[in-house]
Design an enzyme around this catalytic site. Structure first.
Site, PDB file in Angstrom:
ATOM      1  N   SER A  50      19.019 -23.777 -11.862  1.00 22.05           N
ATOM      2  CA  SER A  50      19.676 -22.507 -11.541  1.00 22.05           C
ATOM      3  C   SER A  50      18.850 -21.287 -11.942  1.00 22.05           C
ATOM      4  O   SER A  50      19.156 -20.172 -11.519  1.00 22.05           O
ATOM      5  CB  SER A  50      21.053 -22.430 -12.202  1.00 22.05           C
ATOM      6  N   LYS A  91      21.242 -18.563 -18.545  1.00 22.20           N
ATOM      7  CA  LYS A  91      21.414 -17.610 -17.444  1.00 22.20           C
ATOM      8  C   LYS A  91      20.817 -16.268 -17.844  1.00 22.20           C
ATOM      9  O   LYS A  91      20.491 -16.024 -19.006  1.00 22.20           O
ATOM     10  CB  LYS A  91      22.896 -17.406 -17.113  1.00 22.20           C
TER      11      LYS A  91
END
Length: 246
Positions: A50, A91
């Protein structure tokens, strides 16, 4: 005892003393650097892609242990949140408490109406796939996105939650400074957030820690090598015998 011999022995003792000091100092720097790094940094293995291309699946990163209150926009953080699976995740912070976040304007993420340049995104990123409706980040919380916007399970997926997809600052465990394996080095500065209030974070002391370890190793090797080199240099040179005439 000749003066030359006494001078040579004096130089030898001084050299041995300096060699010992170099080895001792090198050991302090080498071991101290490792201890310093272990205290400040925590290694993590990133389980998904991701954060591609900044960080790939299976990459080993070094993350500086920090308090969630120190997090700024653009930071790549390691956090753990029950509603996100209760496992360490990595993230990028794109919004902090009070920010108005949306995507997209002219294909770019906006924070408080400012279009953000994000050079770390994949070249083929399709902004329309992100589809982040304009939302305000609650105070004391963070809005997080993966750099691989088309396939990241991030704040954009959790927008329907009561906290608008955000994560509380207290969930942050560390801030990623570098990719240790493969050896991609330090993460690039998230320059697109520099002009927003608060600016961006300064990198941690990782470069200084690495330099300390390397300097220690060099001193240890140099000090250890002095003895054999000096001993070889002090050996008396034998003159080759001259040929005897017939």
């Amino acid at each position: 005892m000749s003066r030359t011999r006494r001078t040579g022995e004096g130089r030898g003792r001084a050299g041995s003393m300096l060699s010992g000091i170099a080895v001792a100092l090198g050991c302090v720097l080498f071991l101290g650097g490792f201890v310093w790094g272990a205290i400040v940094y925590q290694p993590y293995t990133v389980p998904t892609d991701s954060m591609t291309p900044t960080i790939g699946a299976g990459d080993r990163v070094l993350a500086q242990r920090i308090d969630g209150s120190d997090v700024k926009r653009g930071d790549v953080v390691v956090f753990q949140e029950a509603t996100w699976g209760d496992m360490p995740m990595v993230k990028r912070v794109v919004g902090i408490g009070g920010d108005r976040v949306a995507c997209c304007t002219d294909g770019q993420l906006t924070v408080n109406g400012k279009k953000i340049e994000e050079p770390y995104l994949p070249a083929d990123t399709n902004a329309s796939l992100t589809g982040i409706k304009s939302t305000t980040v609650p105070e004391g919380r963070l809005f997080l996105l993966g750099d691989e916007r088309s396939g990241s399970l991030d704040s954009s997926v959790h927008l329907g939650d009561a906290d608008h997809g955000s994560v509380e600052r207290g969930a942050v465990r560390a801030r990623v400074d570098a990719v240790a394996w493969p050896m991609d080095g330090m993460l690039a500065k998230p320059t697109g957030f520099e002009e927003l209030p608060g600016g961006i974070s300064r990198p941690g002391p990782l470069r200084l820690i690495v330099a300390t370890v390397i300097a220690g190793a060099v001193l240890v090797l140099a000090g250890a090598a002095y003895g054999p080199i000096a001993k070889r240099a002090r050996r008396p040179r034998t003159r080759a015998s001259e040929p005897v005439g017939v």
